[in-house]
Design a protein around this motif. Structure first.
Motif, PDB file in Angstrom:
ATOM      1  N   LEU A  50      46.879  43.518  39.531  1.00 44.28           N
ATOM      2  CA  LEU A  50      46.786  42.068  39.536  1.00 44.28           C
ATOM      3  C   LEU A  50      46.396  41.488  40.899  1.00 44.28           C
ATOM      4  N   PRO A  51      46.859  42.050  42.030  1.00 46.19           N
ATOM      5  CA  PRO A  51      46.351  41.549  43.317  1.00 46.19           C
ATOM      6  C   PRO A  51      44.846  41.728  43.487  1.00 46.19           C
ATOM      7  N   VAL A  52      44.261  42.723  42.838  1.00 44.76           N
ATOM      8  CA  VAL A  52      42.810  42.876  42.854  1.00 44.76           C
ATOM      9  C   VAL A  52      42.158  41.820  41.971  1.00 44.76           C
ATOM     10  N   ILE A  53      42.696  41.606  40.786  1.00 45.81           N
ATOM     11  CA  ILE A  53      42.108  40.651  39.842  1.00 45.81           C
ATOM     12  C   ILE A  53      42.158  39.224  40.389  1.00 45.81           C
ATOM     13  N   PHE A  54      43.288  38.830  40.971  1.00 44.86           N
ATOM     14  CA  PHE A  54      43.479  37.446  41.405  1.00 44.86           C
ATOM     15  C   PHE A  54      43.280  37.220  42.895  1.00 44.86           C
ATOM     16  N   GLY A  55      43.210  38.280  43.673  1.00 44.02           N
ATOM     17  CA  GLY A  55      43.194  38.120  45.119  1.00 44.02           C
ATOM     18  C   GLY A  55      44.622  38.009  45.637  1.00 44.02           C
ATOM     19  N   THR A  56      44.813  38.323  46.895  1.00 45.22           N
ATOM     20  CA  THR A  56      46.159  38.399  47.466  1.00 45.22           C
ATOM     21  C   THR A  56      46.903  37.073  47.398  1.00 45.22           C
ATOM     22  N   GLN A  57      46.248  35.973  47.754  1.00 43.89           N
ATOM     23  CA  GLN A  57      46.941  34.687  47.810  1.00 43.89           C
ATOM     24  C   GLN A  57      47.449  34.245  46.445  1.00 43.89           C
ATOM     25  N   VAL A  58      46.607  34.340  45.436  1.00 44.39           N
ATOM     26  CA  VAL A  58      47.011  33.918  44.098  1.00 44.39           C
ATOM     27  C   VAL A  58      48.090  34.841  43.547  1.00 44.39           C
ATOM     28  N   ALA A  59      47.940  36.146  43.765  1.00 44.02           N
ATOM     29  CA  ALA A  59      48.949  37.098  43.293  1.00 44.02           C
ATOM     30  C   ALA A  59      50.305  36.819  43.928  1.00 44.02           C
ATOM     31  N   GLN A  60      50.316  36.480  45.194  1.00 38.83           N
ATOM     32  CA  GLN A  60      51.582  36.171  45.863  1.00 38.83           C
ATOM     33  C   GLN A  60      52.175  34.865  45.356  1.00 38.83           C
ATOM     34  N   ALA A  61      51.327  33.897  45.040  1.00 38.70           N
ATOM     35  CA  ALA A  61      51.826  32.634  44.488  1.00 38.70           C
ATOM     36  C   ALA A  61      52.525  32.854  43.155  1.00 38.70           C
ATOM     37  N   PHE A  62      52.039  33.808  42.388  1.00 36.44           N
ATOM     38  CA  PHE A  62      52.667  34.161  41.114  1.00 36.44           C
ATOM     39  C   PHE A  62      53.861  35.090  41.296  1.00 36.44           C
ATOM     40  N   ASP A  63      54.118  35.541  42.516  1.00 38.98           N
ATOM     41  CA  ASP A  63      55.202  36.487  42.786  1.00 38.98           C
ATOM     42  C   ASP A  63      54.977  37.810  42.068  1.00 38.98           C
ATOM     43  N   VAL A 100      34.310  32.609  32.066  1.00 39.42           N
ATOM     44  CA  VAL A 100      33.772  33.862  32.595  1.00 39.42           C
ATOM     45  C   VAL A 100      32.547  33.610  33.471  1.00 39.42           C
ATOM     46  N   SER A 101      31.921  32.453  33.331  1.00 37.56           N
ATOM     47  CA  SER A 101      30.713  32.151  34.100  1.00 37.56           C
ATOM     48  C   SER A 101      31.000  31.359  35.375  1.00 37.56           C
ATOM     49  N   GLU A 102      32.269  31.131  35.684  1.00 32.51           N
ATOM     50  CA  GLU A 102      32.625  30.452  36.933  1.00 32.51           C
ATOM     51  C   GLU A 102      32.395  31.365  38.140  1.00 32.51           C
ATOM     52  N   ARG A 103      32.179  30.754  39.297  1.00 33.33           N
ATOM     53  CA  ARG A 103      32.180  31.516  40.535  1.00 33.33           C
ATOM     54  C   ARG A 103      33.581  32.046  40.787  1.00 33.33           C
ATOM     55  N   VAL A 104      33.684  33.243  41.354  1.00 31.40           N
ATOM     56  CA  VAL A 104      34.994  33.870  41.513  1.00 31.40           C
ATOM     57  C   VAL A 104      35.700  33.328  42.750  1.00 31.40           C
ATOM     58  N   ILE A 105      37.020  33.430  42.730  1.00 29.77           N
ATOM     59  CA  ILE A 105      37.848  33.062  43.878  1.00 29.77           C
ATOM     60  C   ILE A 105      37.619  34.076  44.996  1.00 29.77           C
ATOM     61  N   THR A 106      37.634  33.632  46.230  1.00 31.68           N
ATOM     62  CA  THR A 106      37.442  34.525  47.363  1.00 31.68           C
ATOM     63  C   THR A 106      38.450  35.679  47.317  1.00 31.68           C
ATOM     64  N   GLY A 107      37.938  36.901  47.375  1.00 31.80           N
ATOM     65  CA  GLY A 107      38.796  38.080  47.370  1.00 31.80           C
ATOM     66  C   GLY A 107      39.285  38.505  46.008  1.00 31.80           C
ATOM     67  N   ALA A 108      38.827  37.830  44.961  1.00 36.98           N
ATOM     68  CA  ALA A 108      39.310  38.111  43.607  1.00 36.98           C
ATOM     69  C   ALA A 108      38.174  38.578  42.710  1.00 36.98           C
ATOM     70  N   VAL A 109      38.541  39.006  41.506  1.00 30.70           N
ATOM     71  CA  VAL A 109      37.566  39.392  40.492  1.00 30.70           C
ATOM     72  C   VAL A 109      37.147  38.188  39.664  1.00 30.70           C
ATOM     73  N   VAL A 110      38.054  37.232  39.452  1.00 28.78           N
ATOM     74  CA  VAL A 110      37.844  36.159  38.483  1.00 28.78           C
ATOM     75  C   VAL A 110      37.781  34.794  39.142  1.00 28.78           C
ATOM     76  N   GLY A 111      37.373  33.806  38.342  1.00 27.10           N
ATOM     77  CA  GLY A 111      37.330  32.419  38.771  1.00 27.10           C
ATOM     78  C   GLY A 111      38.640  31.699  38.503  1.00 27.10           C
ATOM     79  N   PRO A 112      38.721  30.405  38.847  1.00 30.08           N
ATOM     80  CA  PRO A 112      40.002  29.682  38.785  1.00 30.08           C
ATOM     81  C   PRO A 112      40.563  29.469  37.385  1.00 30.08           C
ATOM     82  N   THR A 113      39.730  29.226  36.383  1.00 31.97           N
ATOM     83  CA  THR A 113      40.282  28.982  35.043  1.00 31.97           C
ATOM     84  C   THR A 113      40.868  30.253  34.456  1.00 31.97           C
TER      85      THR A 113
END
Length: 641
Positions: free
Chosen positions: A381-394, A561-574
């Motif tokens: 999940l830290p790869v999919i969401f990036g470190t910051q988002v993964a940490q926000a989700f705990d 799926v067509s959104e630009r991805v979050i920095t450091g992540a695999v996916v976009g914000p939605t």
């Protein structure tokens, strides 16, 4: 790539209409004045068992004889439309095992279809009340949700079905219960008719039209240089562990045939019957097949079937999930975790020679499920969401001690939007080849690579950790859009079109509505400037504009799926919102989560510390012939891992 704002991070972990604890301990809720609660907007409420019930009941003016006649007519209609014989053990589906439903799922689906048809007739005002008509239909049905559940609050081990994980609501998250919704359904008739109407007059574009215009074929220029192909494959394995819809259930509320919890059910099964069939009954071991590469999965019953197309006349495999044979990379991932279970069981047997089969099986299953959860939350999940988002989700594991964040008020059941749209972002990550020059299209439903003495699971896994995956974007490999499960040239499935149609069949609302629910700005026009598709490239926005008539028409999967991805992540914000919230619930709403401090189910601290040392790289090295791989297998080796 999109930078991560602090506002976005704070909004991500809010559940819809539910209070959630942040990493810092403070509580937050979505402003009810800006986003109405689900219960206010939904047309149904739920009973304690999780079954839909009408908000109001009409009284009947029809005589009992007429009610009996209508009920008989409804039963007859449903029996005619069901495509699978009720006594069939292995229904034939020429387009692969993803459509296979268990006998109990068929039974529940049959009941759902009958009550759906009854609801439609009641709406006309000519069939009496739903309770009375339903009662006449229900007399011939066996509803499993009405059976009382007795739980052992001191149980150390999970049940196979997931029942009794939540002691206050024992069926929450258990197999063969309906998906939950994070937003009201968007059926045309508010009951079951798939979403197909434009926000303007007329209909939505056909799914195949959206696929061919928006989801063109990906190529070598679409490779993600940061992450390996095993990221995609592990993501598919995770999906098959937590969700599998029953295609014959009433479209009003679809049925999840898997336990929703991350409990290794793809390895062990989600029914007691299947779990027993996969066990040897000795030493806590799972059944296997011998091969030069090592243990393979248990062979299936049949040598030939529409969902097994071996060219060397070898049987396909059996596992905890029937979709195991879709392609060799998935078969290899299943094999890896089967081997890990047997490796752990053998070690436990050596350390505890007095333990019997049941004790060894349950302890090995408990440990392997914990390892699986650790890999999901600490690596994947830290790869999919990036470190910051993964940490926000705990999400990342604690460095020591227990987690005391279990929330019995959180229902971990899979959300329909996650299953039918959000988590299907992984289809964009698939590249043409799963190993060397082996194309997916030539190996769908064929186990031959695993039996090959020169290849096997070790060969496949080595390629998965060595090769890049595709970027998450609007482009989809032709392996999935033209040749999926192809039997004759030109006869394959279009998975992009299937994703779009499935979202509509599930009554999933539009992309724009989920932007609102996620605290993101909805689009009011097709431009990329203020008030538009701000998270899309101008190219993607232009194609969306030429495909859809209104921004509120955009399907959730296509838009996200067509959104630009979050920095450091695999996916976009939605996708980060829809998928992240689901995994948040799967962690906080799981009483048996491996770091939890439940006094009956928790691991000793020294054992928990050992589990925290687990990595997917370690599991691969322990269970294959590979002697050297990168420590962080989800990250490409030339990218700092």
């Amino acid at each position: 790539m999109l930078p991560v704002s602090s506002l976005f991070l704070s909004l991500l972990v809010l559940t819809f209409g539910q209070r959630s604890r942040f990493p810092g301990g403070r509580s937050n809720t979505i402003n009810p004045r800006s986003i109405p609660s689900i219960s206010d907007r939904s047309e149904i409420t739920r009973t304690a068992s999780g079954l839909p019930r009408p908000r109001s009941v009409r009284t009947s003016s029809l005589p009992q004889e007429e009610l009996n006649r209508i009920a008989t007519e409804v039963r007859s209609l449903v029996e005619r439309v069901l495509v699978t014989p009720r006594n069939s053990r292995r229904p034939n589906f020429p387009f692969g095992p993803q459509l296979i439903s268990s006998r109990q799922a068929q039974q529940i689906g049959r009941s759902g279809m009958m009550f759906l048809e009854a609801s439609k007739r009641v709406r006309t005002g000519r069939s009496g009340s739903l309770p009375e008509l339903g009662g006449n239909i229900g007399n011939s049905l066996d509803c499993p949700f009405l059976t009382p559940v007795t739980c052992d609050a001191e149980a150390k081990y999970r049940t196979i079905t997931g029942v009794c994980n939540n002691l206050q609501n024992p069926r929450w998250g258990s197999a063969l219960t309906p998906f939950e919704r994070s937003a009201p359904s968007a059926y045309n008739d508010s009951l079951s008719e798939p979403r197909s109407r434009s926000a303007l007059s007329g209909n939505l574009p056909f799914p195949r039209v959206v696929s061919t215009s928006m989801h063109e074929a990906s190529d070598v220029g679409s490779l993600d240089v940061r992450f390996t192909h095993i990221t995609m494959e592990f993501g598919q394995f995770v999906s098959h562990d937590i969700e599998r819809f029953a295609p014959i259930l009433s479209p009003r509320e679809q049925l999840n045939q898997e336990s929703a919890y991350l409990d290794g059910s793809a390895v062990y099964g989600s029914t007691e019957e299947l779990a027993g069939e996969l066990r040897t009954g000795s030493g806590g071991l799972l059944k296997t097949t011998n091969s030069p590469d090592g243990e393979l999965l248990l062979q299936d019953f049949e040598l030939e079937s529409p969902e097994c197309r071996s060219q060397i006349k070898r049987r396909c495999f059996r596992a905890g999930d029937p979709r195991v044979n879709q392609q060799p990379a998935l078969m290899s991932m299943h094999t890896l975790w089967l081997r890990e279970h047997n490796r752990v069981a053998r070690q436990l047997s050596q350390l505890n020679p007095t333990w019997g089969d049941e004790k060894l099986y349950q302890e090995a299953r408990r440990i392997v499920s914990a390892e699986f959860q650790h890999v999901v939350y600490d690596e994947f999940l830290p790869v999919i969401f990036g470190t910051q988002v993964a940490q926000a989700f705990d999400f990342p594991a604690r460095t020591s001690g227990y987690n005391s964040d279990y929330q019995p008020t959180f229902n971990a059941q899979i959300r329909a939007a996650f299953s039918a749209a959000g988590y299907r972002f992984g289809h964009s990550l698939v590249q043409t080849f799963f190993a060397d020059n082996l194309r997916f299209r030539d190996h769908f439903l064929r186990p031959d690579t695993l039996y090959d003495p020169s290849k096997g699971p070790s060969f496949v896994l080595e390629n998965l950790v060595s090769n890049k995956q595709q970027k998450c974007d609007r482009l989809i490999s032709e392996q999935l859009t033209n040749t999926l499960f192809e039997q004759v040239p030109g006869g394959g499935i279009d998975l992009a079109a299937t994703n779009i149609q499935r979202g509509r069949d599930f009554g999933i609302p539009s992309y724009n509505l989920f932007r609102v629910l996620c605290g993101l700005r909805p689009a009011t026009h097709f431009g990329t400037g203020r008030g538009g598709l701000v998270d899309h490239t101008s190219e993607a926005a232009s194609i969306l504009s030429s495909t859809y008539r209104h921004v509120d028409d955009i399907d959730l999967w296509t838009g996200a799926v067509s959104e630009r991805v979050i920095t450091g992540a695999v996916v976009g914000p939605t996708i980060a919102c829809v998928v992240g919230r689901q995994f948040f619930l799967l962690k906080k709403g799981d009483r048996f989560f491996y770091e939890n401090d439940d006094e009956n189910a928790r691991f000793p601290l020294d054992q928990l510390d050992e589990i925290r040392k687990t990595s997917l790289a370690r599991i691969i090295c322990d269970n294959t012939k590979l002697t050297s791989i990168q420590r962080q297998v989800f990250r490409y080796a030339d990218n700092g891992s």
